[in-house]
Design an enzyme around this catalytic site. Structure first.
Site, short mmCIF file in Angstrom:
data_model
loop_
_atom_site.label_atom_id
_atom_site.label_comp_id
_atom_site.label_asym_id
_atom_site.label_seq_id
_atom_site.Cartn_x
_atom_site.Cartn_y
_atom_site.Cartn_z
CG HIS A 179 82.60 72.38 -56.74
ND1 HIS A 179 83.77 73.07 -56.94
CD2 HIS A 179 82.22 72.67 -55.46
CE1 HIS A 179 84.09 73.73 -55.85
NE2 HIS A 179 83.16 73.50 -54.92
NE ARG A 181 78.66 75.50 -60.47
CZ ARG A 181 78.31 76.65 -59.89
NH1 ARG A 181 77.05 76.93 -59.70
NH2 ARG A 181 79.24 77.51 -59.49
CD GLU A 182 83.38 72.28 -60.72
OE1 GLU A 182 84.29 71.48 -60.42
OE2 GLU A 182 83.23 73.37 -60.14
NE ARG A 237 80.99 76.49 -55.52
CZ ARG A 237 82.21 76.55 -56.05
NH1 ARG A 237 82.40 76.26 -57.32
NH2 ARG A 237 83.25 76.88 -55.30
CG ASN A 254 87.63 73.21 -53.20
OD1 ASN A 254 88.39 72.56 -52.46
ND2 ASN A 254 88.09 73.91 -54.22
CG HIS A 306 87.54 71.63 -58.85
ND1 HIS A 306 86.55 72.13 -58.04
CD2 HIS A 306 88.39 70.97 -58.03
CE1 HIS A 306 86.80 71.81 -56.78
NE2 HIS A 306 87.91 71.11 -56.74
CB SER A 307 85.28 71.71 -65.19
OG SER A 307 83.87 71.74 -64.98
CE1 TYR A 308 82.30 77.68 -66.01
CE2 TYR A 308 83.96 78.89 -67.25
CZ TYR A 308 82.77 78.86 -66.56
OH TYR A 308 82.02 80.03 -66.43
CD GLU A 380 88.82 75.03 -61.63
OE1 GLU A 380 87.84 74.69 -62.33
OE2 GLU A 380 88.72 75.31 -60.41
#
Lengths: 419, 222
Positions: A179, A181-182, A237, A254, A306-308, A380
């Site tokens: 993703h 933006r993470e 994303r 995902n 991943h986050s968050y 995460e």
């Protein structure tokens, strides 16, 4: 003259790592007022991201339209279906920019090595790809770079292979940045890859792992999305694939895996952030990993980062029922999270995806698990919402540093529990 | 009948996030924003014909001062069926919150003495940076977003303030400060980024008010 000015502007922005690979400039000549109106509509269609370098003014006067590569097909279909005549004026904008850049900028080359790379900053796609080559150069007998496929916009999908030899050894797969933006994940990926290379021969655990197993690390799993977060929308994303018949772009990589695909934990709407795609593995970014892992045949762990939210999760996401190895995965997660907290006190929760966050189908680790990869987990990373995706770069090294012992716990467990 | 939930359970987390947002709205100011540190206990009660009620024991932290924590009990009632009714939230804080009168007064006077109305964008920026002078503006957005989050939450949502896209101070003839914010909310379950406009009124010792708010269309984003 106009073209030169526009190029100058483009080159200035190209200095900030924008990619125009495959973009074209079309010279379009409208033959009626209706066609002029249609061209204006085309220009305003936000998702296409086209821009007029020379505006359509009146019939018979050519207009020049810059079209990003992913929109080419849609734009040409639009023009042809309305019988608007056009020709390709510039076949590949990137090629032209590269030429201009060579002529306009100084040819001073800065020698850089992995020891001067700034791990405490967020980097661009190009910078990370350059750094990967430096890592390989610095550790030639341990690290190599392989390409497992191409993204939708034809960017290479690179995986770093850490291996001390052998033939098709048991392997651990790590990925960050699926993703886009993470950003903390790609940054943690870079730091961690560097750490693995540094610690081989130093840290007894890393050394033991690499003496019997290989590690495959895909740091930029969604390069199109990542480039887009730099150039246009920091909070993007998904992938950047065009969805037929929809103005909305991208599939959630995902939710695109073939595990419980198509349930209530994903969406059939292309405009949704959890759009599953037209079919499982439709995304080349996902298919590349599927093909790699299946043909490798000996991957024993998949760790997708991943986050968050500060969580360590394991299957299942697509159903609430416990995985067969729930007990073992739960214990492993508990230990990893405890060792993570020992560093700076950062609290993580842990459990199955479905119970700890939400129902999510078509996820990476559910697919891996259902395909025999027992030790499939998702991190995460920081934080829990104060900064969310916009985590300050001052937290990159602390985040990577605290995550490291947790990763090591998992990898050591995999090493000590062969199957 | 109340069912005990694991503190790590997704449903407990959503209710706790909502309770915190509401609390922050009721007790926050440019000098103080409250965030959820951890969930100590969570129970869920199904009340026939009414809805689902969550009983929570939370630990909150005072945002400017991470070492300062306060315990809290909260009850969140999600009403059955209705999408247009905000959940009911009740809470009790164990102990006193730090006094922020001085910080609030300093901020108030700073803004009042500006020659031109304040305008700012992208807080935090792409790299997570927040200029120190913007911290109170950011906390104010947090507090105000607590209202928007409260009004729009269901058992299937978990909202966080992702970014202040734009903030513009509005001229006023009275003593209040007024800011027009465009914020981005991140909804965790759908993963959507939702632009939202809110008009925020504040005066020291008077609490934060959201006088107008509206969801914005997605293409407002670049």
């Amino acid at each position: 003259m106009m073209i030169l000015l526009v190029f100058a502007a483009l080159v200035a922005t190209a200095g900030t790592e924008q990619l125009f690979m495959g973009d074209q400039v079309l010279r379009i000549t409208a033959s009626s007022e209706e066609q002029i109106t249609l061209l204006r509509v085309l220009g305003e269609w936000a998702e296409l991201q086209v821009a007029f370098w020379r505006d359509p003014t009146s019939p018979g006067h050519p207009a020049d339209l810059w079209v990003p590569f992913p929109s080419l097909q849609a734009v040409k279909i639009f023009l042809e279906s309305h019988s608007i005549s056009y020709s390709v004026m510039i076949e590949d904008v990137q090629a032209l920019l590269d030429e201009e850049k060579k002529n306009m900028t100084k040819s001073r080359r800065i020698q850089r090595s992995t020891s001067t790379f700034d791990f405490a900053s967020y980097h661009t796609l190009e910078e990370i790809y350059d750094w990967m080559d430096m890592l390989v150069e610095d550790h030639p007998s341990l690290v190599s770079k392989i390409q497992i496929g191409q993204s939708y916009e034809n960017r290479p999908l690179y995986v770093l292979k850490f291996s001390t030899g052998g033939s098709n050894r048991s392997a651990i797969w790590l990925d960050t940045g699926i993703h886009s933006r993470e950003w903390i994940t790609q940054a943690t990926g870079v730091w961690t890859a560097n750490k693995i290379a540094k610690e081989y021969g130093q840290d007894p655990f890393v050394t033991a792992i690499l003496e019997s197993m290989d590690i495959f690390f895909e740091i930029i799993t969604n390069p199109d999305g990542f480039a887009f977060t730099h150039s246009s929308n920091r909070l993007w994303r998904k992938t950047r694939s065009i969805n037929a018949g929809s103005p909305c772009v991208g599939v959630d990589p995902n939710r695109n895996w073939d595990a419980g695909f198509g349930g209530s934990g994903s969406s059939s709407n292309p405009c949704s952030e959890v759009y599953r795609g037209p079919y499982a593995h439709s995304e080349s970014e996902v298919k590349a990993i599927v093909d790699f892992i299946l043909s490798h045949g000996n991957v024993k762990s998949v760790i997708s980062i991943h986050s968050y939210s500060q969580m360590l999760l394991f299957p299942y996401g697509y159903k609430r029922a416990q995985a067969a190895h729930h007990q073992e995965l739960n214990e492993l997660a508990k230990k990893a999270v405890s060792d993570l907290a020992a560093m700076y006190g950062t609290k993580y929760t842990y459990g199955s995806i479905a119970n700890t966050i939400y129902l999510a189908d078509g996820t990476t680790i559910d697919w891996a698990y259902d395909n025999g990869v027992k030790y499939s987990l998702t991190f995460e990373l920081r934080d829990t919402g104060r900064y969310g995706f916009l985590l300050p770069s001052t937290q990159i090294i602390p985040t990577a540093t605290e995550t490291w012992p947790a990763l090591l716990d998992i990898m050591v467990h995999v090493l000590e529990h062969p199957y | 009948a109340a069912m005990e939930l694991q503190p790590s359970h997704g449903l407990a987390s959503r209710a706790a996030t909502l309770a915190t947002a509401y609390l922050c709205y009721r007790r926050g100011s440019p000098g103080r924003a409250l965030a959820l540190r951890s969930i100590r206990r969570a129970r869920r009660e199904d009340i026939d014909d009414v809805g689902h009620k969550y009983h929570l024991e939370l630990v909150l932290e005072d945002v400017p001062d991470k070492d300062s924590t306060i315990n809290c009990t909260a009850e969140v009632l999600y009403h059955l069926g209705s999408k247009n009714v905000a959940p009911d939230v009740q809470f009790t804080l164990e102990g006193e919150l730090k006094n922020t009168d001085e910080a609030d007064d300093v901020f108030y006077n700073q803004i009042r003495s500006l020659e031109k109305e304040l305008v700012a964008e992208n807080i935090p920026d792409s790299h997570g940076n927040v200029p120190p002078e913007m911290e109170p503006i950011r906390r104010l957005a947090w507090v105000a977003s607590g209202y928007v989050i409260w009004q729009n939450s269901t058992e299937n949502t978990k909202f966080h303030l992702a970014q202040i896209k734009r903030v513009k101070q509005m001229k006023r003839s009275d003593e209040y400060l007024e800011f027009d914010y465009t914020i981005l909310l991140h909804e965790m379950v759908s993963q959507e980024i939702i632009p939202w406009q809110m008009t925020v009124l504040w005066h020291p010792h008077h609490g934060v008010q959201v006088t107008r708010d509206s969801r914005q269309p997605k293409h407002t984003l670049e």
